[in-house]
Scaffold this motif. Structure first.
Motif, mmCIF file in Angstrom:
data_model
loop_
_atom_site.group_PDB
_atom_site.id
_atom_site.type_symbol
_atom_site.label_atom_id
_atom_site.label_comp_id
_atom_site.label_asym_id
_atom_site.label_seq_id
_atom_site.Cartn_x
_atom_site.Cartn_y
_atom_site.Cartn_z
ATOM 1 N N MET A 1 0.852 -1.177 0.000
ATOM 2 C CA MET A 1 0.000 0.000 0.000
ATOM 3 C C MET A 1 0.898 1.241 0.000
ATOM 4 N N PRO A 2 0.726 2.157 -0.957
ATOM 5 C CA PRO A 2 1.594 3.329 -1.031
ATOM 6 C C PRO A 2 1.349 4.277 0.141
ATOM 7 N N ASP A 3 2.420 4.995 0.541
ATOM 8 C CA ASP A 3 2.292 5.977 1.613
ATOM 9 C C ASP A 3 1.420 7.125 1.144
ATOM 10 N N ARG A 4 0.566 7.571 2.055
ATOM 11 C CA ARG A 4 -0.267 8.730 1.747
ATOM 12 C C ARG A 4 0.574 9.980 1.901
ATOM 13 N N GLU A 5 0.290 10.958 1.107
ATOM 14 C CA GLU A 5 0.941 12.257 1.213
ATOM 15 C C GLU A 5 0.589 12.831 2.583
ATOM 16 N N PRO A 6 1.587 13.301 3.337
ATOM 17 C CA PRO A 6 1.277 13.859 4.659
ATOM 18 C C PRO A 6 0.426 15.118 4.530
ATOM 19 N N ARG A 7 -0.461 15.309 5.508
ATOM 20 C CA ARG A 7 -1.291 16.511 5.499
ATOM 21 C C ARG A 7 -0.444 17.687 5.933
ATOM 22 N N ARG A 8 -0.558 18.753 5.194
ATOM 23 C CA ARG A 8 0.192 19.966 5.495
ATOM 24 C C ARG A 8 -0.779 21.108 5.710
ATOM 25 N N VAL A 9 -0.365 22.035 6.553
ATOM 26 C CA VAL A 9 -1.149 23.231 6.806
ATOM 27 C C VAL A 9 -0.314 24.416 6.334
ATOM 28 N N ILE A 10 -0.890 25.208 5.466
ATOM 29 C CA ILE A 10 -0.178 26.398 4.988
ATOM 30 C C ILE A 10 -0.220 27.440 6.095
ATOM 31 N N VAL A 11 0.977 27.853 6.525
ATOM 32 C CA VAL A 11 1.101 28.785 7.645
ATOM 33 C C VAL A 11 1.690 30.125 7.226
ATOM 34 N N GLY A 12 2.082 30.253 5.973
ATOM 35 C CA GLY A 12 2.655 31.514 5.524
ATOM 36 C C GLY A 12 3.039 31.457 4.060
ATOM 37 N N ARG A 13 3.733 32.516 3.641
ATOM 38 C CA ARG A 13 4.124 32.633 2.237
ATOM 39 C C ARG A 13 5.398 33.464 2.151
ATOM 40 N N VAL A 14 6.280 33.078 1.255
ATOM 41 C CA VAL A 14 7.470 33.879 0.982
ATOM 42 C C VAL A 14 7.034 34.982 0.012
ATOM 43 N N VAL A 15 7.210 36.238 0.429
ATOM 44 C CA VAL A 15 6.663 37.337 -0.367
ATOM 45 C C VAL A 15 7.712 38.251 -0.991
ATOM 46 N N GLY A 16 8.977 38.070 -0.651
ATOM 47 C CA GLY A 16 9.983 38.931 -1.253
ATOM 48 C C GLY A 16 11.372 38.598 -0.755
ATOM 49 N N LEU A 17 12.321 39.367 -1.241
ATOM 50 C CA LEU A 17 13.720 39.208 -0.858
ATOM 51 C C LEU A 17 14.075 40.282 0.160
ATOM 52 N N PHE A 18 15.059 39.970 1.021
ATOM 53 C CA PHE A 18 15.518 40.933 2.003
ATOM 54 C C PHE A 18 17.039 40.892 2.041
ATOM 55 N N GLY A 19 17.672 41.944 1.588
ATOM 56 C CA GLY A 19 19.128 42.019 1.598
ATOM 57 C C GLY A 19 19.770 41.122 0.565
ATOM 58 N N VAL A 20 21.087 40.948 0.726
ATOM 59 C CA VAL A 20 21.851 40.187 -0.260
ATOM 60 C C VAL A 20 22.349 38.848 0.271
ATOM 61 N N ASN A 21 22.065 38.536 1.530
ATOM 62 C CA ASN A 21 22.610 37.329 2.147
ATOM 63 C C ASN A 21 21.629 36.165 2.228
ATOM 64 N N GLY A 22 20.629 36.132 1.365
ATOM 65 C CA GLY A 22 19.734 34.986 1.286
ATOM 66 C C GLY A 22 18.495 35.060 2.155
ATOM 67 N N TRP A 23 18.272 36.178 2.822
ATOM 68 C CA TRP A 23 17.069 36.329 3.640
ATOM 69 C C TRP A 23 15.870 36.609 2.744
ATOM 70 N N VAL A 24 14.683 36.184 3.208
ATOM 71 C CA VAL A 24 13.442 36.439 2.482
ATOM 72 C C VAL A 24 12.432 37.099 3.409
ATOM 73 N N LYS A 25 11.531 37.872 2.820
ATOM 74 C CA LYS A 25 10.397 38.427 3.561
ATOM 75 C C LYS A 25 9.308 37.360 3.544
ATOM 76 N N VAL A 26 8.654 37.172 4.695
ATOM 77 C CA VAL A 26 7.582 36.182 4.764
ATOM 78 C C VAL A 26 6.323 36.834 5.337
ATOM 79 N N TYR A 27 5.193 36.332 4.884
ATOM 80 C CA TYR A 27 3.902 36.733 5.429
ATOM 81 C C TYR A 27 3.380 35.542 6.214
ATOM 82 N N SER A 28 2.977 35.780 7.449
ATOM 83 C CA SER A 28 2.533 34.709 8.324
ATOM 84 C C SER A 28 1.017 34.693 8.461
#
Length: 170
Positions: A1-28
Motif C-alpha cells: 500500500m503506497p504511503d499517503r501524502e502527509p497533510r500539510r497546513v499552509i502557515v505563511g508565504r514567501v513574499v519577497g527578498l531581504f538584503g543580499v545574504n539569502g534572507w526572504v520576507k515572509v507573510y505569516s
C-alpha cells in the motif's frame, strides 16, 4: 500500500527578498504572526510539489517578518522561493480547542443537511471577513457559511460529516 501524502497546513508565504545574504520576507498566517518561527521544518511549494526546507533563522524586522532558509546563502538562491507557500506537517500543530478546527481537517468531509440530504464534499474554505465559507462540491458547487450553531450544527471528524441547517436548493 503506497504511503499517503502527509497533510500539510499552509502557515505563511514567501513574499519577497531581504538584503543580499539569502534572507526572504515572509507573510505569516499564524497568530501571533511570529508564531511562524516556532515551526523550523517547513515545506515550500514548487512547481513540482512540496520541497522540505529548514528555517535557519527568523525575526521581526519592523512590521514585517524575515527568514533565512538553511542552505540559501545569497539573493539569487533566495529568489526561487518568492511566491512559495510555507506549510508545516499537520501533526506539528497543537490540537484545536473544542469547537475550533483547522481548515485542513474539514477538507474532504461530507456535508449533509439536518434532514439527511447530502450536498457534497468540502473542497476548501476561505475567509470573507464576516465568517469563513466552505466550498462544497457535489452535483453543483455551493458556498456555505461555516458558522457554528447557526448554519453548522455538528462536525464529526470521526464519521467524516459536517451537518448543516441549509436549504439544499441554495
Amino acid at each position: 500500500m503506497p504511503d499517503r501524502e502527509p497533510r500539510r497546513v499552509i502557515v505563511g508565504r514567501v513574499v519577497g527578498l531581504f538584503g543580499v545574504n539569502g534572507w526572504v520576507k515572509v507573510y505569516s498566517y499564524t497568530q501571533p504572526k511570529a508564531g511562524l518561527f516556532e515551526y523550523p521544518d517547513w515545506h515550500l511549494a514548487t512547481a513540482d510539489g512540496w520541497q522540505a526546507a529548514r528555517l535557519e533563522a527568523g525575526q521581526e524586522q519592523g512590521k514585517r517578518l524575515i527568514a533565512r532558509i538553511a542552505g540559501v546563502e545569497d539573493r539569487d538562491q533566495a529568489r526561487q522561493w518568492v511566491g512559495s507557500d510555507i506549510a508545516v506537517a499537520r501533526e506539528l500543530l497543537p490540537e484545536p480547542e473544542p469547537g475550533e478546527y483547522y481548515w485542513v481537517d474539514l477538507e474532504s468531509l461530507t456535508v449533509r443537511t439536518v434532514d439527511g440530504v447530502e450536498l457534497g464534499v468540502v473542497s476548501h474554505l476561505f475567509e470573507t471577513g464576516a465568517n469563513d465559507v466552505m466550498v462544497v462540491r457535489g452535483e453543483r458547487e455551493r458556498l456555505i457559511p461555516f458558522t457554528l450553531d447557526h448554519v453548522v450544527q455538528r462536525v464529526d471528524q470521526q464519521e467524516g460529516v459536517i451537518e448543516v441547517d441549509w436549504d439544499p436548493e441554495f
